[in-house]
Design an enzyme around this catalytic site. Structure first.
Site, mmCIF file in Angstrom:
data_model
loop_
_atom_site.group_PDB
_atom_site.id
_atom_site.type_symbol
_atom_site.label_atom_id
_atom_site.label_comp_id
_atom_site.label_asym_id
_atom_site.label_seq_id
_atom_site.Cartn_x
_atom_site.Cartn_y
_atom_site.Cartn_z
ATOM 1 N N VAL A 1 0.837 -1.201 0.000
ATOM 2 C CA VAL A 1 0.000 0.000 0.000
ATOM 3 C C VAL A 1 0.875 1.255 0.000
ATOM 4 O O VAL A 1 2.004 1.228 0.491
ATOM 5 C CB VAL A 1 -0.982 0.035 1.201
ATOM 6 N N SER B 1 -5.258 2.290 -2.985
ATOM 7 C CA SER B 1 -6.385 2.931 -2.293
ATOM 8 C C SER B 1 -7.634 2.932 -3.166
ATOM 9 O O SER B 1 -8.741 2.667 -2.682
ATOM 10 C CB SER B 1 -6.032 4.341 -1.837
ATOM 11 N N ALA C 1 -8.277 0.724 -5.510
ATOM 12 C CA ALA C 1 -8.728 -0.666 -5.608
ATOM 13 C C ALA C 1 -9.482 -1.071 -4.334
ATOM 14 O O ALA C 1 -10.538 -1.705 -4.403
ATOM 15 C CB ALA C 1 -7.537 -1.598 -5.856
ATOM 16 N N ASP D 1 -7.492 6.634 -11.140
ATOM 17 C CA ASP D 1 -7.231 5.357 -10.456
ATOM 18 C C ASP D 1 -8.508 4.546 -10.270
ATOM 19 O O ASP D 1 -8.520 3.331 -10.460
ATOM 20 C CB ASP D 1 -6.589 5.608 -9.080
#
Ligand code: PMV
Length: 335
Positions: A110, A117, A119, A160
């Protein structure tokens, strides 16, 4: 209903930072995933178990008989806040709240700029909704995911959360609430390697620093942002032609422009230059910068050498194929 959801991480190939100002970015999913398992709880409580949320670095210092261990464990707490916010915003969106046990696991570290984050956010949104008997479209999941990122980080583009929801190779452009996503339909056999160096600054700090420079010197920094957009548009064509030499050249250009925005660091630059001098066709930082990951593209036969050299200067390296499937939901119907 018990639900099992997975969502992939990502790398930004071109256009980070400029995407925040309306330029296109090209992003691809990677073959490492976040897993969220949800099981309804009849007592109405929400529990979160974070297992194996790997943190990138541990530093052990021996000094005059004393041993200190520093970890980047602080990065785990933000990951939990994405879970929390995802549950909160999804239950508000559905106008329904139910108890659930959530177990989250990650195949990638992470806070390394690999999109964990996002995902975690989209996988939790889907897991929470489906475990309560609701269905959400990909569009709804991606949009709620973006809301979660904005709520936790303060600033975020939909990049993202879009790529982890849809997967593949994507060109993304947005302005205000309007998002344009284009699946580039290219295959994932790009010979790339990623290297992680410790993060000195958070994504939010980097984004705000660029925003600040842009507002002080719009003529200068605005031109850099536009130029990154031009590089990204050229990269789209090179990707579709699978022209690795041109892609490498464009990655180098993109890195130079990111460096002139001020988001690279000495360590990132060292990895970038080492990758190039060991035979990579191109290398650039990927993500927000201030530390994080470098991505290098090489001819397949030189990839091992490039990785070995990059490993010397980084915390870890990783090969990955690109373009894996987006969010996947498996529902186990209760008997
Ligand atoms: O560090 P990452 O992977 O979260 O990338 C951030 C990318 C930026 O373009 C700098 C910000 C954004 O929200 O798009």
């Amino acid at each position: 209903m018990r639900v099992y959801v997975t969502a992939p991480g990502k790398v930004t190939l071109f256009g980070e930072h400029a995407v925040v100002y309306g330029q296109p970015a090209i992003v691809a999913s990677i073959d490492k995933r976040v897993h969220v398992f949800a099981e309804p709880r009849p007592d109405g409580t929400i529990t979160i178990e974070a297992r194996d949320l790997r943190v990138p670095g541990v530093i052990v210092t021996y000094k005059e008989g004393e041993v200190t261990v520093e970890t980047e464990y602080g990065l785990v707490l933000p990951a939990i806040s994405y879970l929390n916010k995802a549950v909160e915003l999804t239950s508000r969106y559905l106008d329904s709240r139910h108890g659930v046990k959530l177990v989250v696991r990650s195949e990638m570290p992470v806070g390394a700029g690999l999109g964990t984050s996002a995902a975690v956010a989209v996988a939790t949104i889907a897991a929470y909704a489906y475990s309560g008997g609701y269905e959400l479209s990909r569009d709804e999941i991606a949009r709620l995911g973006w809301e979660v990122e904005k709520a936790v980080q303060g600033v975020a583009s939909p990049m993202d959360t879009s790529i982890t929801t849809y997967g593949g190779f994507m060109k993304i452009e947005y302005s205000g609430e309007i998002i344009e996503r284009q699946n580039l339909g290219v295959n994932g056999d790009l010979p790339i390697v990623l290297a992680y160096v410790e993060r000195e600054f958070k994504t939010r700090d980097m984004v705000l620093m660029v925003r600040d420079k842009l507002s002080k010197y719009p003529q200068l920094y605005g031109r850099i942002i536009e130029l990154i957009g031009e590089v990204t548009r050229a990269a789209e064509k090179a990707l579709v032609r699978h022209d690795l030499h041109e892609l490498g050249l464009l990655m180098n250009l993109n890195h130079g422009l990111l460096d002139s925005l001020g988001v690279s660091t000495r360590k990132l630059n060292e990895v970038v230059y080492a990758a190039r001098s060991s035979g990579a066709l191109g290398a650039k930082l990927t993500g927000a910068g201030g530390g994080g990951c470098v991505i290098a593209l090489s001819q397949s036969e030189k990839l091992e050498t490039v990785e070995t050299i990059m490993r010397f200067l980084s915390e870890f390296t990783m090969k990955t194929s690109l373009g894996s499937e987006g969010i996947k939901v498996e529902i186990e119907k209760s008997s």
